[in-house]
Design an enzyme around this catalytic site. Structure first.
Site, PDB file in Angstrom:
ATOM      1  N   LYS A 103     -11.264  -0.181 -15.635  1.00 21.63           N
ATOM      2  CA  LYS A 103     -11.754  -1.465 -15.145  1.00 21.63           C
ATOM      3  C   LYS A 103     -12.158  -2.391 -16.292  1.00 21.63           C
ATOM      4  O   LYS A 103     -12.024  -3.619 -16.192  1.00 21.63           O
ATOM      5  CB  LYS A 103     -12.922  -1.246 -14.190  1.00 21.63           C
ATOM      6  CG  LYS A 103     -12.517  -0.643 -12.849  1.00 21.63           C
ATOM      7  CD  LYS A 103     -11.482  -1.494 -12.127  1.00 21.63           C
ATOM      8  CE  LYS A 103     -11.279  -1.071 -10.688  1.00 21.63           C
ATOM      9  NZ  LYS A 103     -10.234  -1.892 -10.003  1.00 21.63           N
ATOM     10  N   TYR A 140     -12.560   5.651 -14.610  1.00 23.66           N
ATOM     11  CA  TYR A 140     -12.571   4.420 -13.817  1.00 23.66           C
ATOM     12  C   TYR A 140     -13.189   3.260 -14.609  1.00 23.66           C
ATOM     13  O   TYR A 140     -12.661   2.149 -14.620  1.00 23.66           O
ATOM     14  CB  TYR A 140     -13.361   4.688 -12.537  1.00 23.66           C
ATOM     15  CG  TYR A 140     -13.534   3.525 -11.600  1.00 23.66           C
ATOM     16  CD1 TYR A 140     -12.465   3.047 -10.846  1.00 23.66           C
ATOM     17  CD2 TYR A 140     -14.780   2.930 -11.426  1.00 23.66           C
ATOM     18  CE1 TYR A 140     -12.639   1.996  -9.955  1.00 23.66           C
ATOM     19  CE2 TYR A 140     -14.959   1.882 -10.543  1.00 23.66           C
ATOM     20  CZ  TYR A 140     -13.887   1.418  -9.813  1.00 23.66           C
ATOM     21  OH  TYR A 140     -14.058   0.370  -8.935  1.00 23.66           O
ATOM     22  N   ASP A 171       0.859  -1.185   0.000  1.00 21.86           N
ATOM     23  CA  ASP A 171       0.000   0.000   0.000  1.00 21.86           C
ATOM     24  C   ASP A 171       0.893   1.232   0.000  1.00 21.86           C
ATOM     25  O   ASP A 171       1.819   1.346   0.803  1.00 21.86           O
ATOM     26  CB  ASP A 171      -0.926   0.027   1.205  1.00 21.86           C
ATOM     27  CG  ASP A 171      -2.149   0.900   0.953  1.00 21.86           C
ATOM     28  OD1 ASP A 171      -3.247   0.349   0.775  1.00 21.86           O
ATOM     29  OD2 ASP A 171      -2.001   2.144   0.915  1.00 21.86           O
ATOM     30  N   THR A 177     -16.203   0.486   0.908  1.00 25.45           N
ATOM     31  CA  THR A 177     -14.810   0.852   1.122  1.00 25.45           C
ATOM     32  C   THR A 177     -14.710   2.370   1.087  1.00 25.45           C
ATOM     33  O   THR A 177     -15.712   3.072   0.926  1.00 25.45           O
ATOM     34  CB  THR A 177     -13.905   0.257   0.019  1.00 25.45           C
ATOM     35  OG1 THR A 177     -14.210   0.900  -1.226  1.00 25.45           O
ATOM     36  CG2 THR A 177     -14.119  -1.247  -0.125  1.00 25.45           C
ATOM     37  N   ILE A 182       3.331   0.588  -7.298  1.00 23.45           N
ATOM     38  CA  ILE A 182       3.291  -0.558  -8.213  1.00 23.45           C
ATOM     39  C   ILE A 182       2.858  -0.168  -9.629  1.00 23.45           C
ATOM     40  O   ILE A 182       2.802  -1.030 -10.501  1.00 23.45           O
ATOM     41  CB  ILE A 182       2.396  -1.685  -7.655  1.00 23.45           C
ATOM     42  CG1 ILE A 182       1.048  -1.174  -7.130  1.00 23.45           C
ATOM     43  CG2 ILE A 182       3.134  -2.389  -6.527  1.00 23.45           C
ATOM     44  CD1 ILE A 182       0.011  -0.952  -8.153  1.00 23.45           C
TER      45      ILE A 182
END
Length: 303
Positions: free
Chosen positions: A175, A171, A38, A205, A74
């Site tokens: 995705k 987004y 993270d 979340t 990452i």
């Protein structure tokens, strides 16, 4: 009794909070050694002061598990490579990669800045590709050296990637791209003993809490919380284990106690005249085909 992932080494990206944290804890509970990645950024991807990865590592260790934190980006080659190196250097191997990291910068398309498009596509799509590439290179080398590989990759898409979502063009595009990459990776990497699948989860979340606050009532005391991120993790753990042998190139929706196999694009009604259409003829034929086709599911947020 040994856990479902006993002895496996698992990387989970974006594992400091929400779904990623739930996945990391669930893998550890099933005996896996976990690399908790993270970057510790805020909801929109900008720098934040806290370091949530280390907190999750402490949780896992307190429960008797093994884990190590990784705070690299990452969505860079160096960060993705160091992620795989952390797993191998710390635990001696890598068995499962769960790509989960992401954030939101929602705008209607006419108001969406280029930087906000690039940032969201970068963390979701590039942030899936680069760890996948780094892990695949290690697994391919193991396979070519004659070592047994039973590797698993679980990518994280969304209903927005399957159907689109108003106000989330960046987004949704990222995705959807993850789904395409999942199918290609499954086809290319099977020869090395690697299975690749994707999930489209729905859970409360940081990214979704505002939407769910408007549409979902809080669970009753002691009742089942259908939007808890922990509900998604059992499927992810199974897909990341050897028990899922033979399952690859598939997409699953997971929400509450529901799991759905998504069937994706398939040919529907078709017409072939064996020669070139005129524009008018093409239009007339297309209207007949649409009348015979199933109506598409609505885009999230569409009226």
């Amino acid at each position: 009794m040994a856990g479902l992932c006993e002895g496996r080494v698992v990387i989970v990206t974006g594992a400091g909070r929400g779904l990623g944290r739930a996945h990391a804890l669930a893998f550890a509970a099933e005996g896996a050694k976990v690399v908790v990645n993270d970057l510790g950024v805020a909801l929109d991807g900008r720098a934040a002061a806290d370091g949530p990865a280390q907190l999750v590592v402490r949780e896992i260790r307190k429960l008797g598990g093994e884990a190590v934190a990784h705070g690299g980006d990452i969505a860079t080659s160096a960060g993705a490579d160091s992620l795989v190196e952390t797993a191998v250097d710390t635990f001696g191997r890598l068995d499962t990669l769960v790509n989960n990291a992401g954030f939101l910068r929602d705008r209607m398309l006419v108001n969406l800045d280029e930087d906000d498009w690039d940032a969201v596509v970068r963390v979701h799509l590039k942030g899936h590709f680069l760890p996948l590439r780094a892990a695949a290179a290690w697994w391919r080398a193991q396979a070519k050296a004659g070592r047994r590989v039973a590797a698993r990759v679980v990518n994280t898409s969304s209903g927005a990637g399957l159907l689109g979502s108003v106000g989330q063009g960046n987004y949704s595009a990222a995705k959807a791209g993850i789904l395409g990459m999942t199918l290609v990776a499954a086809a290319e990497m099977g020869r090395y003993g690697v299975q690749v699948n994707a999930i489209a989860p729905a859970a409360r979340t940081r990214m979704t809490e505002q939407a769910f606050a408007q549409t979902m009532a809080a669970p009753e005391e002691g009742g089942f919380d259908a939007m808890a991120p922990q509900n998604v993790s059992p499927l992810v753990v199974w897909l990341g284990s050897e028990a899922s042998a033979g399952v690859t190139g598939r997409v699953f929706e997971a929400e509450g106690g529901r799991i759905t196999v998504m069937e994706g694009w398939r040919p529907g009604p078709t017409a072939d005249r064996g020669a070139r259409w005129t524009a008018s003829e093409a239009g007339e034929a297309t209207l007949k085909l649409l009348a015979a086709a199933e109506a598409p599911l609505p885009v999230y947020g569409a009226r």
